[in-house]
Write a protein that holds these residues in place. Structure first.
Motif, PDB file in Angstrom:
ATOM      1  N   ALA A  71     -39.296  47.377-131.362  1.00  0.00           N
ATOM      2  CA  ALA A  71     -40.080  46.255-130.749  1.00  0.00           C
ATOM      3  C   ALA A  71     -41.125  45.446-131.564  1.00  0.00           C
ATOM      4  O   ALA A  71     -41.331  44.448-131.371  1.00  0.00           O
ATOM      5  CB  ALA A  71     -40.921  46.997-129.651  1.00  0.00           C
ATOM      6  N   ALA A  72     -41.635  46.242-132.551  1.00  0.00           N
ATOM      7  CA  ALA A  72     -42.453  45.872-133.669  1.00  0.00           C
ATOM      8  C   ALA A  72     -41.939  44.717-134.249  1.00  0.00           C
ATOM      9  O   ALA A  72     -42.513  43.663-134.677  1.00  0.00           O
ATOM     10  CB  ALA A  72     -43.169  46.740-134.423  1.00  0.00           C
ATOM     11  N   GLN A  73     -40.604  44.975-134.733  1.00  0.00           N
ATOM     12  CA  GLN A  73     -39.977  44.117-135.593  1.00  0.00           C
ATOM     13  C   GLN A  73     -39.613  42.705-134.658  1.00  0.00           C
ATOM     14  O   GLN A  73     -39.565  41.570-135.337  1.00  0.00           O
ATOM     15  CB  GLN A  73     -38.547  44.768-136.118  1.00  0.00           C
ATOM     16  CG  GLN A  73     -37.810  43.775-137.236  1.00  0.00           C
ATOM     17  CD  GLN A  73     -38.722  43.449-138.359  1.00  0.00           C
ATOM     18  OE1 GLN A  73     -39.188  44.265-138.862  1.00  0.00           O
ATOM     19  NE2 GLN A  73     -38.473  42.175-138.860  1.00  0.00           N
ATOM     20  N   ASP A  74     -38.955  42.760-133.297  1.00  0.00           N
ATOM     21  CA  ASP A  74     -38.933  41.814-132.660  1.00  0.00           C
ATOM     22  C   ASP A  74     -40.160  40.918-132.558  1.00  0.00           C
ATOM     23  O   ASP A  74     -40.019  39.760-132.623  1.00  0.00           O
ATOM     24  CB  ASP A  74     -38.255  42.282-131.477  1.00  0.00           C
ATOM     25  CG  ASP A  74     -37.036  42.931-131.164  1.00  0.00           C
ATOM     26  OD1 ASP A  74     -36.265  42.558-132.209  1.00  0.00           O
ATOM     27  OD2 ASP A  74     -36.643  43.519-130.166  1.00  0.00           O
ATOM     28  N   VAL A  75     -41.287  41.478-132.271  1.00  0.00           N
ATOM     29  CA  VAL A  75     -42.460  40.968-131.952  1.00  0.00           C
ATOM     30  C   VAL A  75     -42.672  39.991-133.562  1.00  0.00           C
ATOM     31  O   VAL A  75     -43.100  38.845-133.426  1.00  0.00           O
ATOM     32  CB  VAL A  75     -43.674  41.763-131.783  1.00  0.00           C
ATOM     33  CG1 VAL A  75     -45.032  41.117-131.759  1.00  0.00           C
ATOM     34  CG2 VAL A  75     -43.392  42.208-130.323  1.00  0.00           C
ATOM     35  N   LYS A  76     -42.702  40.726-134.580  1.00  0.00           N
ATOM     36  CA  LYS A  76     -42.893  40.077-135.907  1.00  0.00           C
ATOM     37  C   LYS A  76     -41.961  38.905-135.936  1.00  0.00           C
ATOM     38  O   LYS A  76     -42.366  37.775-136.413  1.00  0.00           O
ATOM     39  CB  LYS A  76     -42.507  40.992-136.976  1.00  0.00           C
ATOM     40  CG  LYS A  76     -42.541  40.566-138.492  1.00  0.00           C
ATOM     41  CD  LYS A  76     -42.580  41.700-139.371  1.00  0.00           C
ATOM     42  CE  LYS A  76     -42.690  41.122-140.836  1.00  0.00           C
ATOM     43  NZ  LYS A  76     -42.245  42.022-141.830  1.00  0.00           N
ATOM     44  N   ASP A  77     -40.569  38.929-135.652  1.00  0.00           N
ATOM     45  CA  ASP A  77     -39.760  37.959-135.802  1.00  0.00           C
ATOM     46  C   ASP A  77     -39.942  36.726-134.864  1.00  0.00           C
ATOM     47  O   ASP A  77     -39.751  35.572-135.218  1.00  0.00           O
ATOM     48  CB  ASP A  77     -38.148  38.441-135.399  1.00  0.00           C
ATOM     49  CG  ASP A  77     -37.673  39.570-136.740  1.00  0.00           C
ATOM     50  OD1 ASP A  77     -38.147  39.512-137.528  1.00  0.00           O
ATOM     51  OD2 ASP A  77     -36.655  40.208-136.134  1.00  0.00           O
ATOM     52  N   ALA A  78     -40.231  37.103-133.824  1.00  0.00           N
ATOM     53  CA  ALA A  78     -40.667  35.947-132.549  1.00  0.00           C
ATOM     54  C   ALA A  78     -41.876  35.171-133.093  1.00  0.00           C
ATOM     55  O   ALA A  78     -42.018  34.046-133.119  1.00  0.00           O
ATOM     56  CB  ALA A  78     -41.085  36.708-131.210  1.00  0.00           C
ATOM     57  N   THR A  79     -42.847  36.082-133.766  1.00  0.00           N
ATOM     58  CA  THR A  79     -44.169  35.392-134.282  1.00  0.00           C
ATOM     59  C   THR A  79     -43.907  34.376-135.262  1.00  0.00           C
ATOM     60  O   THR A  79     -44.525  33.449-135.435  1.00  0.00           O
ATOM     61  CB  THR A  79     -45.384  36.521-134.737  1.00  0.00           C
ATOM     62  OG1 THR A  79     -45.445  37.281-133.544  1.00  0.00           O
ATOM     63  CG2 THR A  79     -46.603  35.860-135.221  1.00  0.00           C
ATOM     64  N   THR A  80     -42.857  34.803-136.159  1.00  0.00           N
ATOM     65  CA  THR A  80     -42.630  33.972-137.471  1.00  0.00           C
ATOM     66  C   THR A  80     -41.914  32.659-137.237  1.00  0.00           C
ATOM     67  O   THR A  80     -42.396  31.806-137.577  1.00  0.00           O
ATOM     68  CB  THR A  80     -41.872  35.042-138.354  1.00  0.00           C
ATOM     69  OG1 THR A  80     -42.312  35.994-138.954  1.00  0.00           O
ATOM     70  CG2 THR A  80     -41.229  34.190-139.565  1.00  0.00           C
ATOM     71  N   LYS A  81     -41.092  33.068-136.055  1.00  0.00           N
ATOM     72  CA  LYS A  81     -40.198  31.619-135.707  1.00  0.00           C
ATOM     73  C   LYS A  81     -41.375  30.765-135.081  1.00  0.00           C
ATOM     74  O   LYS A  81     -41.269  29.572-135.154  1.00  0.00           O
ATOM     75  CB  LYS A  81     -39.175  32.127-134.836  1.00  0.00           C
ATOM     76  CG  LYS A  81     -38.385  30.915-134.213  1.00  0.00           C
ATOM     77  CD  LYS A  81     -37.368  31.525-133.192  1.00  0.00           C
ATOM     78  CE  LYS A  81     -36.332  30.399-132.898  1.00  0.00           C
ATOM     79  NZ  LYS A  81     -37.018  29.096-132.552  1.00  0.00           N
ATOM     80  N   ALA A  82     -42.166  31.293-134.110  1.00  0.00           N
ATOM     81  CA  ALA A  82     -43.129  30.551-133.329  1.00  0.00           C
ATOM     82  C   ALA A  82     -44.119  29.564-134.532  1.00  0.00           C
ATOM     83  O   ALA A  82     -44.368  28.593-134.261  1.00  0.00           O
ATOM     84  CB  ALA A  82     -43.952  31.439-132.426  1.00  0.00           C
ATOM     85  N   ALA A  83     -44.515  30.609-135.447  1.00  0.00           N
ATOM     86  CA  ALA A  83     -45.398  29.947-136.640  1.00  0.00           C
ATOM     87  C   ALA A  83     -44.655  28.647-136.862  1.00  0.00           C
ATOM     88  O   ALA A  83     -45.111  27.479-137.491  1.00  0.00           O
ATOM     89  CB  ALA A  83     -45.701  30.819-137.536  1.00  0.00           C
ATOM     90  N   GLN A  84     -43.382  28.863-137.612  1.00  0.00           N
ATOM     91  CA  GLN A  84     -42.501  27.953-138.114  1.00  0.00           C
ATOM     92  C   GLN A  84     -42.218  26.711-137.329  1.00  0.00           C
ATOM     93  O   GLN A  84     -42.216  25.686-137.681  1.00  0.00           O
ATOM     94  CB  GLN A  84     -41.011  28.685-138.589  1.00  0.00           C
ATOM     95  CG  GLN A  84     -40.178  27.733-139.487  1.00  0.00           C
ATOM     96  CD  GLN A  84     -40.812  27.301-140.820  1.00  0.00           C
ATOM     97  OE1 GLN A  84     -41.360  28.022-141.420  1.00  0.00           O
ATOM     98  NE2 GLN A  84     -40.854  26.079-141.171  1.00  0.00           N
TER      99      GLN A  84
END
Length: 121
Positions: A71-84
């Motif tokens: 779940a933490a990795q999914d949140v990190k990935d989603a945050t990175t994508k949103a920032a990009q």
């Protein structure tokens, strides 16, 4: 998120504890056992149940940890994508503003030249 994972782990532990404490049917051989042998058998059964419960609890904890990490990795990935995505959208918006400013400047210069030319005539 942590509360949900902890709740899941507690529910899993309780479920395993209930399964471990289920009543077992007496074995036909137990009728012929002496009191000492019955105590030894019960002690062995209790140890096996305890060991089984510990193993199940450890497995449940490991699964909860893995789910938490995923779940933490999914949140990190989603945050990175949103920032990009925000970065890309900002860049496109800035480019459009720059193009509009350039067009306005070109139009103003052209209009000024036309006015100047008209005044000279």
């Amino acid at each position: 998120m942590k509360k949900q994972i902890l709740s899941l782990a507690v529910v899993a532990l309780l479920a395993f504890a209930v399964q471990s404490c289920e009543k077992k049917e007496p074995k036909p051989e137990e009728e012929n056992l002496t009191l000492g042998n019955k105590v030894d058998t019960l002690t062995t059964d209790i140890e096996q149940a305890k060991d089984s419960a510990v193993i199940k609890a450890e497995n449940a904890a490991a699964k909860a940890k893995e789910a938490s990490e995923n779940a933490a990795q999914d949140v990190k990935d989603a945050t990175t994508k949103a920032a990009q995505d925000v970065k890309d959208a900002t860049k496109k918006g800035a480019q459009k503003v720059e193009n509009a400013a350039k067009a306005a400047k070109d139009g103003t210069v052209k209009t000024a030249k036309e006015v100047n030319k008209a005044l000279k005539e």
